[in-house]
Each structure stands twice: as C-alpha cells, then as structure tokens.
Design an enzyme around this catalytic site. Structure first.
Site, PDB file in Angstrom:
ATOM      1  N   LYS A 219       0.761  -1.113  -0.007  1.00 14.97           N
ATOM      2  CA  LYS A 219       0.254   0.271  -0.032  1.00 14.97           C
ATOM      3  C   LYS A 219       1.023   1.253   0.043  1.00 14.97           C
ATOM      4  O   LYS A 219       1.553   1.642   0.884  1.00 14.97           O
ATOM      5  CB  LYS A 219      -1.013   0.199   1.029  1.00 14.97           C
ATOM      6  CG  LYS A 219      -1.380  -0.912   1.486  1.00 14.97           C
ATOM      7  CD  LYS A 219      -3.025  -1.222   0.022  1.00 14.97           C
ATOM      8  CE  LYS A 219      -3.736  -1.798   0.111  1.00 14.97           C
ATOM      9  NZ  LYS A 219      -4.810  -1.935  -0.705  1.00 14.97           N
ATOM     10  N   ASP A 248      -0.059  -0.315  -4.487  1.00 15.44           N
ATOM     11  CA  ASP A 248      -1.558  -0.086  -4.557  1.00 15.44           C
ATOM     12  C   ASP A 248      -1.237   1.338  -3.577  1.00 15.44           C
ATOM     13  O   ASP A 248      -1.629   1.710  -2.350  1.00 15.44           O
ATOM     14  CB  ASP A 248      -2.646  -0.826  -4.364  1.00 15.44           C
ATOM     15  CG  ASP A 248      -4.087  -0.768  -4.038  1.00 15.44           C
ATOM     16  OD1 ASP A 248      -4.561   0.220  -4.467  1.00 15.44           O
ATOM     17  OD2 ASP A 248      -4.903  -1.736  -3.534  1.00 15.44           O
ATOM     18  N   GLU A 274      -1.773   0.471  -8.295  1.00 13.97           N
ATOM     19  CA  GLU A 274      -3.422   0.168  -9.201  1.00 13.97           C
ATOM     20  C   GLU A 274      -4.231   1.310  -8.047  1.00 13.97           C
ATOM     21  O   GLU A 274      -3.435   2.181  -7.231  1.00 13.97           O
ATOM     22  CB  GLU A 274      -3.823  -0.774  -7.895  1.00 13.97           C
ATOM     23  CG  GLU A 274      -4.986  -1.394  -7.611  1.00 13.97           C
ATOM     24  CD  GLU A 274      -5.601  -2.287  -6.884  1.00 13.97           C
ATOM     25  OE1 GLU A 274      -6.500  -2.807  -5.591  1.00 13.97           O
ATOM     26  OE2 GLU A 274      -4.267  -3.171  -6.712  1.00 13.97           O
ATOM     27  N   GLU A 301     -11.729  -1.913  -8.726  1.00 13.30           N
ATOM     28  CA  GLU A 301     -12.269  -2.031  -7.036  1.00 13.30           C
ATOM     29  C   GLU A 301     -14.229  -0.769  -6.873  1.00 13.30           C
ATOM     30  O   GLU A 301     -14.079  -1.438  -5.993  1.00 13.30           O
ATOM     31  CB  GLU A 301     -10.915  -1.522  -6.251  1.00 13.30           C
ATOM     32  CG  GLU A 301     -11.500  -1.795  -4.504  1.00 13.30           C
ATOM     33  CD  GLU A 301     -10.274  -1.702  -3.913  1.00 13.30           C
ATOM     34  OE1 GLU A 301     -10.346  -1.272  -2.263  1.00 13.30           O
ATOM     35  OE2 GLU A 301      -9.047  -1.727  -3.987  1.00 13.30           O
ATOM     36  N   ASP A 324     -15.162  -6.727  -9.297  1.00 16.10           N
ATOM     37  CA  ASP A 324     -14.937  -7.280  -7.849  1.00 16.10           C
ATOM     38  C   ASP A 324     -16.510  -8.077  -8.076  1.00 16.10           C
ATOM     39  O   ASP A 324     -17.114  -6.757  -7.547  1.00 16.10           O
ATOM     40  CB  ASP A 324     -15.094  -6.998  -6.611  1.00 16.10           C
ATOM     41  CG  ASP A 324     -14.808  -6.996  -5.463  1.00 16.10           C
ATOM     42  OD1 ASP A 324     -15.134  -7.745  -4.945  1.00 16.10           O
ATOM     43  OD2 ASP A 324     -13.932  -6.880  -4.173  1.00 16.10           O
ATOM     44  N   HIS A 351     -10.353  -8.017  -7.625  1.00 14.27           N
ATOM     45  CA  HIS A 351      -9.950  -7.247  -5.681  1.00 14.27           C
ATOM     46  C   HIS A 351     -11.076  -8.738  -5.260  1.00 14.27           C
ATOM     47  O   HIS A 351     -12.036  -8.585  -5.593  1.00 14.27           O
ATOM     48  CB  HIS A 351     -10.765  -5.914  -6.196  1.00 14.27           C
ATOM     49  CG  HIS A 351     -10.605  -5.421  -4.902  1.00 14.27           C
ATOM     50  ND1 HIS A 351     -11.918  -5.390  -3.848  1.00 14.27           N
ATOM     51  CD2 HIS A 351     -10.228  -5.066  -3.661  1.00 14.27           C
ATOM     52  CE1 HIS A 351     -12.061  -5.133  -2.957  1.00 14.27           C
ATOM     53  NE2 HIS A 351     -10.360  -4.982  -2.646  1.00 14.27           N
TER      54      HIS A 351
END
Length: 413
Positions: A219, A248, A274, A301, A324, A351
């Site tokens: 992250k 991400d 991401e 996502e 997702d 996701h």
C-alpha cells in the site's frame, strides 16, 4: 436441472469484524472495519443461499435495508426457474423505480443487488450439488448469457456476441482444465498494509516467500512520497528481483501527484500501479497511462457497474481489470464485465472484497470457460476463521473448492 427448491423468505444480516494491529489499512481507509451485508435465502428444504456484499462497517446497515427491499423480486420463486432468465430479474431489481433514483446502478443499492444476486447463484449451485465454478463451467453458453443484464452494453457486446465468445472458448476448454489439478496462483496483499511498520513489512515478506508466494502488494499513497519510495525499495530488496510486486494507492493522488510519484516508483519495476486516482475520472487515467508508460494501471475495485467498466475498456487506460463481484451487481454483472474484458483483450484480476471466497470460483470460470489468462488472485487471510469453508492456500496456490455453492457460508449465521 438440479433439485427443485423454493425461496420462501429472504433476509439480511449486518455482520462486522474489527481488524487488529493495522491490518486492512490503506492511504484512504486508515481504520477499517471489514463488514458483510449478507443476504440469506430460506427455502422449503434444508438448504440456504448466502450472498455477500462488502463494506467497511459504518453504513453496512443501510445496505442491509436495501437488501430487505430488493428481495421482494425473488421471494416465492423456484431457484432453477428464477435463474433460467436471471438477466431480466437482475435488470428489474437494478431498475426498481423506487430505488433507481438513488444510483443508478451504484452505491448502496448496487451493493444490495450484489448480495441478493450472489445468494441466488449460491443457492443455484447448491441445488445442483456442485461448486459454483463447476456449475458455471458446465452450463451451455446461452444459459450463461441468459443470467446477464447486457443493457447499455449493446454498442460493444450483444447477447449473440457474448454467446459467441463462450462458444469459441468452449472449443479449447479442455486445454485449460489442467488448472483444476494445480489450483489458481495467489498473490499476498497482507504483507504491506499502510499502517504496518517497515520491520513488519519486511518480516511479512519473508513469511510470504516461505509460504510459496512469488507475488505481493504494498500500500502506497503517503503524505510524504519519500515514504512510499523507501518502502517500495524495501519490498523489492527483501523479496528479490524475481518477485512480482504491485503498488496500490487506493485513489489517494490527484493527477499531477500521481504522475510525479508513479514516475519515482518506476525504479522498483512494479507489475502495476493500482487505483492511482479517483475511480470516476477516466480522463485522468488516460493521461496518467500515457505519461507513465510502460508502467501499467490496475483498477476496478471502486468501479460500480458494467457501463463505467465499458468506458474504461474503451479508453485504453485499463491494463488490468479488477472487477469485484461483491462491489458490482454480483456474479451476473461480474460475468458480463469479464466477457466484455475478454473482447477488449484486458485480463481480469479481481479485487477480493469477499476475501477470495467467491472469486476463487470465478477465476476458474474465467480461465476455463472464457479463455482469460490465469495470472493470479489476490489473497487476504484476515476473515478466514469466520467461514465454514474458507479458502485454502498451498505453496502460494488456491486449492480448488469442492463443496457445493460459492463458499460464502459463515459460521454462526
């Protein structure tokens, strides 16, 4: 056709789980509570359907209220009859005149639609006494397409074209059945949550490598980009040159900042960046993709419906599709988006707001029945203990689920 099962009553449950020690944290969602808005289908037999939509706690009850409204469209229906034309049922629910104004096709109502739809697919698989992946793989192309709402997609994919994509893939299906022996490769998201210390990240990477993972995600999106660069270099240095590393940002950056930071992060050779900026800003993603090429973008996502996915696919700015099934309108819309993505030549790497429980079935369907490349599937272990049949990982690969349904049954609910 499987067992004849009547849906007698449908109802919601608001289920929330507090995470510990920084797990689940990202640049935007710093103190998440993982939550499911659950749809349960009670039937005239000793079988229940269980559907999930994923939220972060506060507001989960609002999704449950929407579920309790939408289920009027499926109560009293026999499951095989219901699924024989589920695409029209899904459209009717999504376009309910009392709820459509609240979207359309996004937000609380769309999450509720996901939970209801997923419960129907779970019950359908249980009625046929097979795992969801097997049900979907064995269904004729026309039967699959009849479960889809393709409205607003006709300019890029008609029902006839969707059938054709599945028919073409069916001719080579046996060549891809070997994945049922090996399982589906996973990647570890839990090594690098935003609030984890550098030492914890390094320790998690070593544990992930020991468990057989060769791909992992960090992250990013810190207020000071130097922190992101330092931690990305830490991951690369610890995991090694052969590891696949994704980054991400969880929508943290505006476009100028995304261009700046992504350009610096290129140094660790990430597999993708991401959610670099706001998910509704397609034009910004187009500009970013051009500016940071050949670095690739992954997103989906927070893209709520097939129409916006269509626009992203048309834009050329989406390199990996992260649709997702607990974020869009459930399995039905997931399949529609996956078929469209196949036409555009964009791989689907979901996701997993469901923690991979449903998506372990859907990636097998994607690969075998649609012909998508089997890349890998996100793995997040934090809620495993709450499922009756949690995902199983061995040497970095998802084991193929064998229980009837879509693996969404929760303990004590």
């Amino acid at each position: 056709m499987g067992k004849t099962i009547l849906i007698k009553k449908a109802f919601s449950s608001d289920i929330q789980y507090k995470l510990k020690d920084g797990a689940g944290s990202d640049a935007i969602h710093t103190t998440p509570i993982y939550a499911y808005a659950v749809c349960k289908l009670a039937t005239d037999m000793n079988i229940e359907g269980t559907g999930l939509a994923f939220t972060l706690g506060t507001g989960n009850n609002l999704v449950c209220q929407a579920i309790d409204y939408l289920v009027k469209h499926i109560e009293g229906r026999e499951i095989n009859e219901l699924m024989s034309n589920f695409g029209q049922v899904a459209k009717t629910m999504a376009d309910d005149p009392n709820f459509r104004w609240l979207g359309p096709h996004k937000g609380i109502v769309q999450l509720a639609l996901a939970s209801v739809t997923n419960a129907c697919f779970d019950l359908w698989a249980k009625a046929n006494e097979v795992p969801l992946w097997k049900l979907l793989i064995d269904l004729p192309p026309k039967t699959i397409v009849d479960t889809l709402d393709l409205s607003y997609l006709e300019d890029v994919m008609t029902a006839a074209e969707a059938v054709s994509i599945l028919q073409e893939a069916a001719s080579t299906k046996n060549e891809r059945n070997s994945i049922l022996g090996t399982g589906y490769r996973g990647y570890d998201t839990s090594i690098g949550w935003f609030n984890y210390s550098d030492d914890k990240v390094a320790d998690n990477i070593k544990k992930a490598l020991d468990r057989g993972f060769t791909a992992m995600k960090l992250k990013v999106g810190s207020e000071n980009p130097k922190r992101d660069v330092r931690r990305a270099q830490l991951v690369r240095g610890t995991a090694g040159d052969k590891a696949i590393i994704m980054l991400d940002a969880n929508q943290q950056w505006n476009l100028p900042k995304a261009i700046e930071v992504c350009s610096e992060l290129k140094s660790i050779d990430p597999y993708w960046i991401e959610e670099p900026t706001h998910p509704d800003d397609i034009a910004a993603h187009v500009t970013l993709a051009e500016k940071i090429a050949p670095l690739k973008l992954a997103l989906g996502e927070h893209v709520p419906n097939r129409i916006i996915f269509k626009n992203y696919l048309q834009s050329g700015a989406m390199h990996f599709n992260q649709v997702d099934a607990v974020r869009v309108g459930g399995v039905s819309e997931f399949i529609a988006i996956s078929l469209m993505s196949k036409k555009f030549g964009i791989p689907v790497v979901p996701h997993v707001g469901d923690m991979g429980q449903i998506h372990q079935h859907l990636v097998l369907f994607n690969h075998i029945a649609i012909g998508h490349e089997a890349i890998f599937l996100e793995y997040i272990p934090h809620l495993k203990e709450y499922f009756k049949y949690p995902v199983q990982i061995a040497e970095g690969y998802y084991k193929v689920p064998q229980q009837p349904g879509m693996s969404t049954d929760l303990k004590n609910y």
